[in-house]
Scaffold this active site. Structure first.
Site, short mmCIF file in Angstrom:
data_model
loop_
_atom_site.label_atom_id
_atom_site.label_comp_id
_atom_site.label_asym_id
_atom_site.label_seq_id
_atom_site.Cartn_x
_atom_site.Cartn_y
_atom_site.Cartn_z
N ARG A 37 0.85 -1.18 0.29
CA ARG A 37 -0.11 0.39 0.01
C ARG A 37 0.79 1.36 0.03
NH1 ARG A 37 -5.73 -0.37 1.51
NH2 ARG A 37 -6.01 -2.50 0.43
N ARG A 41 -3.20 6.59 0.11
CA ARG A 41 -3.86 7.43 1.43
C ARG A 41 -2.49 8.10 1.47
NH1 ARG A 41 -10.06 5.21 2.30
NH2 ARG A 41 -7.72 3.79 2.89
N ARG A 50 -6.33 11.46 -7.08
CA ARG A 50 -7.51 10.67 -7.14
C ARG A 50 -8.93 11.14 -7.23
NH1 ARG A 50 -8.73 5.74 -4.44
NH2 ARG A 50 -10.94 6.79 -5.14
N ASP A 86 -6.44 -2.99 -7.35
CA ASP A 86 -6.63 -4.02 -6.30
C ASP A 86 -7.37 -5.67 -6.51
OD1 ASP A 86 -8.11 -3.28 -3.81
OD2 ASP A 86 -9.66 -3.81 -4.42
N TYR A 161 -14.52 -12.42 0.33
CA TYR A 161 -15.22 -11.13 -0.60
C TYR A 161 -17.12 -11.84 -0.77
CZ TYR A 161 -12.05 -7.54 1.03
OH TYR A 161 -11.04 -7.09 1.91
O1 CP3 Z 1 0.04 -1.83 -2.10
C1 CP3 Z 1 -0.04 -1.18 -3.34
O2 CP3 Z 1 0.71 0.11 -3.00
C2 CP3 Z 1 -1.08 -0.87 -4.33
C3 CP3 Z 1 -2.11 -1.00 -4.34
C4 CP3 Z 1 -2.91 -1.77 -3.92
C5 CP3 Z 1 -4.40 -1.88 -3.92
N1 CP3 Z 1 -5.06 -2.64 -2.70
C6 CP3 Z 1 -5.33 -0.12 -3.32
C7 CP3 Z 1 -6.20 0.43 -3.05
C8 CP3 Z 1 -3.04 -3.16 -3.22
C9 CP3 Z 1 -2.00 -3.83 -3.52
C10 CP3 Z 1 -4.89 -3.71 -3.24
C11 CP3 Z 1 -4.64 -5.49 -2.67
C12 CP3 Z 1 -6.00 -5.20 -1.95
N2 CP3 Z 1 -7.22 -4.86 -1.62
C13 CP3 Z 1 -5.57 -5.70 -0.81
C14 CP3 Z 1 -4.43 -7.46 -0.21
C15 CP3 Z 1 -3.22 -6.73 0.38
C16 CP3 Z 1 -4.40 -5.44 2.26
O3 CP3 Z 1 -4.89 -5.42 2.19
O4 CP3 Z 1 -4.69 -6.61 2.54
C17 CP3 Z 1 -7.55 -6.91 0.02
C18 CP3 Z 1 -7.80 -6.65 1.03
C19 CP3 Z 1 -8.66 -4.94 -1.20
C20 CP3 Z 1 -9.28 -4.81 -1.16
C21 CP3 Z 1 -9.91 -4.08 -0.66
N3 CP3 Z 1 -9.23 -2.49 -0.99
C22 CP3 Z 1 -9.92 -2.81 0.86
C23 CP3 Z 1 -10.14 -3.62 1.95
C24 CP3 Z 1 -9.47 -1.53 0.74
C25 CP3 Z 1 -9.53 0.00 1.77
C26 CP3 Z 1 -11.03 -0.09 1.81
C27 CP3 Z 1 -10.73 1.77 2.48
O5 CP3 Z 1 -11.34 2.54 2.20
O6 CP3 Z 1 -10.38 1.68 3.51
C28 CP3 Z 1 -9.20 -1.27 -0.52
C29 CP3 Z 1 -9.74 0.14 -1.08
C30 CP3 Z 1 -7.79 0.08 -1.74
N4 CP3 Z 1 -7.72 -0.56 -2.67
C31 CP3 Z 1 -7.50 1.62 -1.82
C32 CP3 Z 1 -6.34 1.83 -2.28
C33 CP3 Z 1 -5.36 2.53 -2.79
C34 CP3 Z 1 -8.22 3.06 -0.72
C35 CP3 Z 1 -8.90 3.68 -2.18
C36 CP3 Z 1 -9.34 4.81 -2.08
O7 CP3 Z 1 -7.80 5.51 -1.90
O8 CP3 Z 1 -10.22 5.37 -2.09
#
Ligand code: CP3
Length: 353
Positions: A37, A41, A50, A86, A161
């Site tokens: 990540r 954010r 974004r 994602d 999910y």
């Molecule tokens: O690592 C990175 O920098 C690359 C980007 C990345 C994202 N999601 C961007 C993202 C990666 C590798 C993921 C994988 C992902 N997505 C996982 C596996 C990694 C982990 O954290 O265990 C999982 C479980 C997800 C599902 C998911 N997507 C979740 C739980 C969330 C968070 C929800 C929230 O808003 O708190 C997301 C959204 C997400 N994925 C964001 C980003 C940058 C935030 C959305 C935003 O910026 O509006």
């Protein structure tokens, strides 16, 4: 050359990136460092870019994917980029109705709970995700020798999910289906494994120099259940990719009871969360282990002397492994000060392998 070593494939600079060195147990000047990540954010430039664009729309625009992926590389000087995407992107690409709700995570319109629902999960091909191929081609040109890590969600985490309909604390419906309807369970995970494998293959073909399989929620399972209900499917994602010549990283949270199985699934590198020291992880996996981790992401919000002590401890413990990729034990928290991330990179770079 027959049977190229992982990390020595066509996608890696002949000088071998630090990541490829660590993954194959070759010495390097210092451990490679990147952060799960890292794109997201915690960066103001990410929030600016974004603004006004929904997460899943951003994930389908090559220019945005490229720019957001590059932001942390430019700012922090990390040793690898991870594709901005994602884990639900391939599922959306084959037509599932999924939204990513800010502050919640993926929410599934029609949860999968019967064998009839399996028809929703057709196979994925490269033509379903042209924006991924386009972004990776642009990225590898921009990144030069810095490796790009592609990724996919592992079958269990995706299944959770899809079955729960969204994020879940106890994964109750998932476990009930796993134990109560094992034939449906294995059919579902089999389909998700085919999709995840193809999604990783598309990324490797486009130029990804490593891949990470995220089984973020597998730590909800016992070792016995992981071995019986999940391992065969994660193995069918990773093992066929052994011919691709790129390091495969396998990561979960709370999975320390079965790190050896996660390696046995077909990974060169095993991700370790913050709950055990890396030398203990090496004892559990075996002397040839290459580990990734494992600073507690919450500690990035602590005072610098605390962070420095922890980083030094982790690098020292990582020296007991055949290779160590410095990372967090899970993803960067949104409130993290980006300046602190940069300081951690500088510190790791100063420490030596
Ligand atoms: O690592 C990175 O920098 C690359 C980007 C990345 C994202 N999601 C961007 C993202 C990666 C590798 C993921 C994988 C992902 N997505 C996982 C596996 C990694 C982990 O954290 O265990 C999982 C479980 C997800 C599902 C998911 N997507 C979740 C739980 C969330 C968070 C929800 C929230 O808003 O708190 C997301 C959204 C997400 N994925 C964001 C980003 C940058 C935030 C959305 C935003 O910026 O509006």
């Amino acid at each position: 050359m027959s049977n190229p070593a992982p990390g020595g494939g066509k996608n890696v600079d002949p000088a071998l990136s630090l990541l490829a060195r660590a993954a194959t147990g070759k010495p390097g000047p210092h451990p490679p460092v990147w952060f799960m990540r890292q794109a997201g954010r915690s960066l103001p430039e990410y929030r600016t870019l974004r603004a006004g664009t929904a997460m899943l729309d951003a994930c389908r625009q090559p220019e945005l994917i490229t720019e957001i992926t590059l932001q942390p590389v430019r700012r922090h000087g990390v040793d690898a980029a991870i594709l901005f995407s994602d884990i639900v992107v391939p599922l959306v690409a084959i037509g599932l109705e999924i939204d990513i709700v800010p502050g919640v995570g993926p929410v599934v319109d029609q949860p999968i709970r019967s064998s009839a629902d399996l028809d929703l999960l057709r196979e994925l091909s490269a033509t379903d995700v042209p924006y991924i191929t386009d972004a990776i081609r642009a990225l590898t040109a921009e990144l030069g020798p810095t490796p790009l890590i592609g990724f996919a969600g592992a079958p269990f985490t995706l299944a959770s999910y899809l079955i729960e309909g969204g994020p879940s604390r106890d994964h109750a419906r998932t476990k009930a289906l796993m134990h109560g309807q094992p034939v449906l369970w294995h059919a579902l995970l089999n389909r998700l494994a085919v999709i995840a494998r193809e999604f990783l293959r598309v990324q490797i073909d486009a130029g990804a120099a490593a891949v990470q399989l995220f089984d973020s929620w597998a730590g909800a399972l016992s070792r016995a259940d992981y071995e019986r209900f999940v391992l065969p499917h994660s193995r069918s994602v990773l093992e066929p990719l052994s011919d691709a010549g790129v390091p495969r990283i396998h990561f979960g949270v709370g999975t320390n009871e079965f790190l050896d199985l996660m390696r046995a699934a077909g990974a060169e590198v095993v991700g370790v969360d913050w709950r055990i020291p890396l030398d203990e992880a090496v004892r559990r996996i075996g002397p040839a282990a290459v580990v990734q981790g494992n600073l507690d992401p919450a500690l990035l919000l602590a005072d610098w002397p605390v962070i420095e002590r922890e980083v030094r401890r982790i690098v020292a413990e990582g020296r007991t492994a055949a290779g160590h990729v410095f990372n967090l034990g899970h993803g960067v928290l949104p409130d993290t000060d980006p300046g602190v991330i940069g300081r951690v990179v500088e510190l790791v770079h100063s420490l030596g392998s």
